[in-house]
Write an enzyme that holds these catalytic residues in place. Structure first.
Site: not given
Lengths: 343, 343, 343, 343
Positions: C148-150, C152
């Site tokens: 996920g973006c968070y 990462t």
């Protein structure tokens, strides 16, 4: 105290109306209705009103408005026209912030709004609530149609020129820029921040519902048909309308600055800026003011009028309260003295 | 009527102060000074005040404040300390919105603000103007130091926990997000819209001037040293501060929600939201309110307090007026009843 | 040429994937599916791709992927797990940009995503696609779950500290700020520009789906349980994630700057900034880079790591392409050389 | 490889030029000069270029450009005209992104730019770098003046109509909206985020420097004098220009959509959208494309052309590289294939 009802209090014009009326010294908010949020506290939907307004949304029923002196409709188009006859019959005055009573011709209404008008018999009585043009009739009105946000900005900018007959009736160009709150509180992909942030676009360039309304207002002022081109634009800002208006002067030596200053000298909410100014929308944010400036590019025959308002203020809820003040013989500025929020 | 002087009326805290005071029913704005704009009308610099405040900027001279009951300093750090002794000597009360009187220790002031303090003898008398913590002494004060914007949000969020002794004094983490107006109206490349729009960054992560001020406030409440980490962030918004505060509970069974509600039950400007809420900065935009919520992620020992204010309102000009109301025995909310501007 | 299929090409990760793959020198976009927009040209939905990608959305059917070497899922959670078994059985590799294969434990998946996992038998084979931690296994993988973006941003910031054992495993605080595109292209009132512009809020402070994913990644690195608090915030910007990470050093004399530089020395997409820096999200906007800085406020025991990525780039589509490059033995940076768009 | 020098690499057009040229397969960046930042690494000023471009700013001296094939001037107005003669004399071609060589008449230049032209003898040779109008002469040029950002958008929108003679030469109205990066990287209060965020204003409505440039371009196309009114507006966005152009059709039955499509059929960077479209600036953000749509409000005589570009791309650095490609006989799209960044 004026006992006010608000129908449709969960849109942006609704919450702005509540924000203004909650602090209005002559108004008691008697009832706030919402079909979608009935039973919830207003502050649950609008936490900005916590500590300012203790009220609960109720279902909109005829009984809900018992005892009201006036009912505001901050609803989608096509709602007020279904309620107005019954309310007026019971002596309750009606102020519609939507489009139902803005056009005098029911056929025109049907063409632009896609359904027959529900009470065409009331249209002759409905007063177009632009105080700067129709103050006298607003005072005695039972039913007021508040102008749209675009029409307010465009008319305030162009009326003086058309009334005075100093510009030709064609072509008139209104290039108007709006913040996103003008599109309402609707769950649409096109209004997401990821879609509208950091970008600008025109929309409805071939024809927007506010066009017939603006044209009618300008023709009343001009006393003749006008050829109006109106192109709205969606900007990456929240509140604000900036109208950039182009007209051709009949006589390029006329002093348009003086003409505008004279026309609005006694208006509490229309402010003609000094020559050479360029109004910012932020300067009227949160207030009921319109600021106007005028330019003559290269000293030519084209006059450019710049007019800014807060679309939710002077373009909607503020103007509705201004109309109410007139209808109930209050000083026109009561409850509307807030300055623009800067920065 | 209180006769008020405003020094440095051309910054953002200055114009916000003027906006509030212009409509304050018990205040007469006697004089507004500005070195850079002396001789100009206030409305020329701040067109949002057109029609609201007719005043002209004058040079800041000792004579300018003759007859004032109170003088507000909305100036850069290091200004008020040069004026305060003379004003106080003439019986004029002083409210400083900058940092000059926030730290009790002149050596600490010099270390963080880069110059010796000009009137250390006044520091013992100066009252830290956070009404929710020091209301009683503010009432009788001649000299009030309004807290910084960050310190206001962080202290309002953490004080109840430290006063009650329910969290450990270390480590406390304050991750705080601010709109750009907090940096002031300065011509700096780093504050351009093209630089700060659509981007976020931390700054001064290794040490910010508000850190010693916050720490001092927290230590007063805790009655012991605290270990505070404070990281400010610059956000692409104009107004607003969002403090996200992390502390370790001594006893995870304590009801922090109830503790906060009890602590702020009678506070007119601190609003503890229902359990599960997440405050938006926009809900307090343009007002003097602080909204607070509390969370316990995964039910663990870390308590997270979320506190939002308008950095120019409760974080600066609004709080200054709240202090003035207290100092002059007015109802504390006079002139500060505006609701947040939403949307 | 790698023949690639894209499922769910009408979300923001989908269009970013198309934008990258359209110019990738080793990829042929064989098929793009969309249930909602099947039959339409891609450029009709995404005019930014006009002249760059001539393709039409088709219905997602098993036949649609015939001949593909790899299929990307830029779909809502719960989609890829229904397709993956059949595709893998036909020798087509799968890269999922959603959450289906991020958690190794199907019970944990069910708890956080609200439905049983559709193919738990594939979870042991699924590789977590964070190249900086798992490059070797990604190379040989058939099934990759992009983080996920968070997760990462948080993992890239904290992994080096945990791997080296220089910080305590508790408490770890991840205060993370995200642009609105991270929430996807969904018609929700809460994501309107009028709601999210010029305001900031935390959300899901009590528990967010990315929490178990981050915790698992950190525990793998630490080799022990960690106590992580993760609070996401929604910011008024379009792209970008800024993670502000707080951990307690075991030994305050360790040189964290050097440790980070050493850890990422050979990483093409992780860039440790010079000491004293504060990364801006805009500097990685539109690219696949992560920029990291580290601070020690007041020289204390708390280390603060700042890590920024583009949530749609390194946080989603860019990382997916980086994984594809590894899986197909291409140079890792192929097609990913774009610099951040500044301003 | 073309050896390129860049003068004034610290403004927004400079960094965009660097971003494009760093990845241009036929260009070697030989030297980047900056008076203010000489001695610093480019990546220190522009961290978005870290890992993409390793270069150091040097003082702009005649020796600095030794060995260059072409020098780009991304400088304030009035700089390139001081350097061009010497560079050309040494066989180095010059591409100016500022205004020095845009106007053919040195008296006109002096009137609008406030100083005498430094090398009027070069003006006859200077080629106006709008490839869609002057491709043939650009190919052989030694000295190219890149059009301004506003003039690019306005001319691309109106040229086809004037060339074809389907509209009257008066009045032409160009209402143009720009993001703030168009004003450059200057420390000015009026460009602060707190000033320009969430607000819109017109500026220079009585006369802007781009007016004579646009008029000259339109008159070349029309073969007769034109009466142009041009009003620029500053919007709360970073990149992007949206030109809304109003002209009067001589014959309302002409098919303007077909005319535009025909005119730009073979243009790689001008994209006529399908009938009924409204271009968004974001769709060309970061690229070199112009997207155009055309409307006929209410089917009347006024034609409205909507044209969008990225002011730093097709409006500055992208167009400069397009010109360089032509001057050096490269395929016109080399290095300019990036799609717009959406969202």
């Amino acid at each position: 105290m004026i006992r006010a009802g608000i129908v449709g209090g969960t849109g942006y014009t609704g919450v702005e109306l509540l924000r203004i009326l909650a602090l209005h010294p002559e108004v008691d908010i008697a009832v706030v209705t919402s079909r979608s949020d009935a039973g919830k506290d207003v502050e649950e939907i609008y936490p900005n009103l916590r500590g300012v307004l203790a009220a609960r949304f109720v279902e909109p029923t005829p009984e809900a408005f018992r005892g009201c002196d006036v009912v505001f409709f901050a609803t989608p188009n096509g709602t007020a026209m279904r309620w107005a006859p019954a309310l007026l019959a019971r002596g309750i005055r009606v102020i519609d912030l939507a489009a139902d009573f803005r056009l005098q011709d029911p056929a025109l209404w049907e063409r632009w709004y896609g359904e027959p008008h529900a009470c065409p018999e009331l249209l002759p009585e409905a007063v177009y609530g632009l105080p700067e043009a129709h103050r006298a009739v607003i005072r005695g009105a039972r039913l007021v149609a508040c102008p749209g946000c675009y029409p307010t900005a465009v008319q305030l900018g162009l009326l003086p020129l058309l009334e005075a007959g100093v510009v030709w009736a064609e072509p008139l160009v209104a290039d108007v820029k709006s913040g996103v709150s003008g599109a309402g509180r609707k769950a649409e992909v096109s209004l997401l921040m990821a879609e509208t942030g950091d970008s600008v676009k025109a929309y409805a360039a071939s024809g927007h519902r506010h066009w017939p309304e603006i044209r009618a207002g300008l023709e009343r002022a001009a006393g003749q048909p006008v050829d109006l081109v109106f192109v709205p634009h969606l900007l990456p800002m929240i509140r604000g309308i900036h109208a950039t208006l182009y007209a051709q002067l009949k006589d390029p030596t006329v002093d348009v600055q003086a003409l505008l200053e004279r026309r609005y000298r006694d208006e509490p909410f229309v402010d003609v800026l000094p020559a050479g100014s360029h109004p910012d929308t932020r300067n009227v944010r949160g207030g009921n003011r319109c600021q106007i400036a005028v330019h003559r590019p290269q000293g030519g025959a084209t006059v450019v009028v710049l007019a800014v308002i807060d679309n939710l203020g002077k373009g909607a809820a503020g103007q509705a309260v201004q109309n109410m003040n007139l209808m109930f013989d209050l000083p026109e500025t009561t409850g509307l003295t807030a300055a623009g929020l800067y920065p």
